[in-house]
Design a protein around this motif. Structure first.
Motif, short mmCIF file in Angstrom:
data_model
loop_
_atom_site.label_atom_id
_atom_site.label_comp_id
_atom_site.label_asym_id
_atom_site.label_seq_id
_atom_site.Cartn_x
_atom_site.Cartn_y
_atom_site.Cartn_z
N ASN A 169 0.72 -1.44 0.11
CA ASN A 169 -0.08 0.22 0.35
C ASN A 169 0.65 1.11 -0.45
O ASN A 169 0.53 2.01 -0.87
N ASP A 170 1.39 1.20 0.68
CA ASP A 170 2.55 2.26 0.87
C ASP A 170 3.77 2.53 0.08
O ASP A 170 3.74 4.37 -0.71
N ASP A 171 3.71 1.93 -1.41
CA ASP A 171 4.01 1.98 -3.03
C ASP A 171 3.18 2.50 -3.27
O ASP A 171 3.38 2.33 -4.93
N PHE A 172 1.89 2.44 -3.66
CA PHE A 172 0.75 2.44 -3.92
C PHE A 172 0.81 3.60 -5.03
O PHE A 172 1.03 3.63 -5.87
N CYS A 186 -9.42 -7.44 5.85
CA CYS A 186 -8.30 -7.14 5.80
C CYS A 186 -8.23 -6.41 4.17
O CYS A 186 -7.20 -5.74 3.72
N PHE A 187 -9.09 -6.85 3.10
CA PHE A 187 -9.38 -6.39 1.61
C PHE A 187 -10.24 -5.49 1.58
O PHE A 187 -9.68 -4.41 1.58
N THR A 188 -11.27 -4.62 2.65
CA THR A 188 -11.55 -3.85 2.28
C THR A 188 -10.91 -2.54 3.00
O THR A 188 -10.93 -1.31 2.59
N ARG A 189 -10.22 -3.39 4.04
CA ARG A 189 -9.62 -1.74 4.97
C ARG A 189 -8.52 -1.93 3.95
O ARG A 189 -7.96 -0.31 3.46
N ALA A 190 -7.86 -2.52 2.90
CA ALA A 190 -6.48 -1.92 2.50
C ALA A 190 -7.09 -1.15 0.90
O ALA A 190 -6.63 -0.71 0.49
N ILE A 191 -8.05 -2.00 0.37
CA ILE A 191 -8.82 -1.20 -0.70
C ILE A 191 -8.99 0.15 -0.35
O ILE A 191 -8.94 1.42 -0.77
N ARG A 192 -9.41 0.16 1.16
CA ARG A 192 -9.85 1.79 1.24
C ARG A 192 -8.57 3.19 0.84
O ARG A 192 -8.97 3.67 1.02
N MET A 193 -7.67 2.34 1.65
CA MET A 193 -6.33 3.08 2.03
C MET A 193 -5.78 3.27 0.65
O MET A 193 -4.84 4.47 0.16
N ILE A 240 -7.43 3.79 -1.98
CA ILE A 240 -8.52 4.83 -2.43
C ILE A 240 -8.71 6.26 -1.79
O ILE A 240 -8.72 7.41 -2.85
N SER A 241 -8.23 6.24 -0.61
CA SER A 241 -7.98 7.26 0.22
C SER A 241 -6.32 8.43 -0.61
O SER A 241 -7.06 9.35 0.39
N ARG A 242 -5.64 7.44 -0.27
CA ARG A 242 -4.30 7.62 -1.20
C ARG A 242 -4.87 8.26 -2.66
O ARG A 242 -4.32 9.50 -2.27
N LEU A 243 -5.39 8.02 -3.89
CA LEU A 243 -6.07 8.39 -4.86
C LEU A 243 -6.55 9.48 -4.26
O LEU A 243 -6.47 10.65 -5.17
N GLN A 244 -7.66 9.62 -3.55
CA GLN A 244 -8.36 10.88 -3.42
C GLN A 244 -7.57 12.35 -3.09
O GLN A 244 -7.87 13.43 -3.04
N THR A 245 -6.02 11.72 -1.79
CA THR A 245 -5.31 12.64 -1.80
C THR A 245 -4.66 14.29 -2.72
O THR A 245 -3.92 14.78 -2.86
N MET A 246 -4.89 13.06 -4.17
CA MET A 246 -4.38 13.78 -5.29
C MET A 246 -4.34 15.02 -5.53
O MET A 246 -5.92 15.38 -5.92
N ARG A 247 -3.46 15.99 -5.54
CA ARG A 247 -3.80 17.23 -5.65
C ARG A 247 -2.40 18.07 -6.86
O ARG A 247 -1.58 17.63 -7.12
N GLY A 277 -14.47 6.69 -5.24
CA GLY A 277 -14.46 7.55 -4.48
C GLY A 277 -15.81 7.52 -3.59
O GLY A 277 -16.47 7.57 -2.61
N LYS A 278 -17.11 6.63 -4.66
CA LYS A 278 -18.02 6.80 -3.74
C LYS A 278 -18.62 5.40 -3.79
O LYS A 278 -19.49 4.83 -2.90
N LEU A 279 -18.04 4.37 -4.18
CA LEU A 279 -17.81 3.38 -2.86
C LEU A 279 -17.54 3.30 -2.31
O LEU A 279 -16.97 4.29 -1.51
N THR A 280 -18.90 2.59 -0.98
CA THR A 280 -18.44 2.18 0.06
C THR A 280 -17.91 1.17 0.89
O THR A 280 -18.31 0.25 -0.30
N ASP A 281 -17.77 1.00 1.86
CA ASP A 281 -17.08 -0.87 2.77
C ASP A 281 -17.77 -1.02 2.65
O ASP A 281 -17.73 -2.57 1.91
#
Length: 297
Positions: A217-220, A281-288, A290-297, A258-262
């Motif tokens: 995840n950290d390297d995604f 495990c996968f729900t938590r990892a996928i959310r991380m 998606i959250s990383r993509l949401q920070t892209m500016r 970004g509209k997908l819910t857990d």
């Protein structure tokens, strides 16, 4: 072909991952009748017909869970995929004289943990030599194609073979669909099995391995340089997949992803045969991711 891989993005997003593109009503119905064994590819497969006369490609092995879930996730944001379902157990009538598949189908036709992929009539799939390339197609540079690339990286799909790999099987295909207004050519990724594990070279990569998936995840996303996102992905045709994606295209994809819910993600995982531990495990990892993509500016 329309200049986008998918059409009704918002409508598809509202569909439930528990049913996928075929919906719960479209799931395969027993009893199943054997047609023939499919000797192509690397995993054991056979063709069957269900109670409604629908034909299915049935596959076993380590790609079953990952292929059902990853393809549905791509479908959820608007991309074309083939309807597939996880079937926990069943019986196939007349399944005798099997070769590779005999490991997964008992003498009485009983089977467990299979992926059923619908074989739609009215859909012409062009051969590997006529498939498409990630770096040469009508959509190169578009937000829609780059969105598909992001989805490939999101699910760690390292098996990104295309027309350049026709000799060993392309995972990109052209589908010719008959519509009321004529024919439509769709650009489709047909194999999502090499996902939900670790990306990388042949000695590192894996499928359906949440510890390995979460561990990358950290390297995604590694950062942004001159308005272009730098991804850590590694697979086949790595640079073709990960390079040159601008922040604006990530932001476009996030209006859908970004509209997908857990809850939706969990439902999709559960329908793909995930264990309770893998679901969490996968729900938590996928959310991380998606959250990383949401920070892209």
């Amino acid at each position: 072909a329309e200049p986008r891989p998918g059409r009704r993005f918002v409508a598809r997003l509202l569909g439930e991952l528990a049913g996928g593109p075929g919906g719960a009503a479209g799931a395969p119905r027993a009893p199943f009748t054997f047609i023939e064994e499919d000797t192509g590819g690397t995993n054991p497969k056979i063709k069957v017909k269900d109670a409604r006369g629908v034909e299915w490609g049935v596959k076993w092995g380590e790609e079953v869970n990952s292929e059902v879930f990853a393809s549905r996730l791509a479908w959820a944001v608007g991309y074309f995929v083939e309807p597939s379902y996880y079937v926990a157990k069943g019986t196939i009538k007349g399944a005798t004289g099997l070769d590779r598949a005999k490991k997964f189908v008992g003498p009485d036709g009983a089977f467990f943990a299979a992926r059923f992929e619908r074989k739609d009539k009215g859909v012409t799939k062009l051969g590997d030599e006529q498939s498409w390339r990630w770096d040469q197609n009508p959509f190169v540079g578009s937000k829609e194609l780059n969105g598909l690339k992001i989805m490939m990286m999101l699910v760690s799909n390292w098996d990104s073979k295309d027309q350049r790999d026709a000799g060993r099987g392309s995972n990109t295909k052209l589908f010719v669909i008959n519509t009321r207004s004529g024919t439509e050519t769709r650009y489709v990724v047909t194999d999502w099995g090499g996902t939900m594990g670790k990306w990388g070279g042949i000695l590192r990569r894996a499928k359906w391995d949440c510890d390995g998936f979460a561990g990358q995840n950290d390297d995604f996303v590694k950062g942004v340089k001159n308005g272009v996102v730098e991804f850590g992905y590694s697979g086949q045709h790595t640079e073709t997949i990960k390079d040159g994606i601008p922040v604006s295209h990530v932001q476009w994809l996030m209006t859908y992803l970004g509209k997908l819910t857990d809850a939706q993600i969990r439902a999709g995982l559960r329908a793909s045969g995930a264990s309770p531990a893998d679901e969490e495990c996968f729900t938590r990892a996928i959310r991380m991711r998606i959250s990383r993509l949401q920070t892209m500016r």
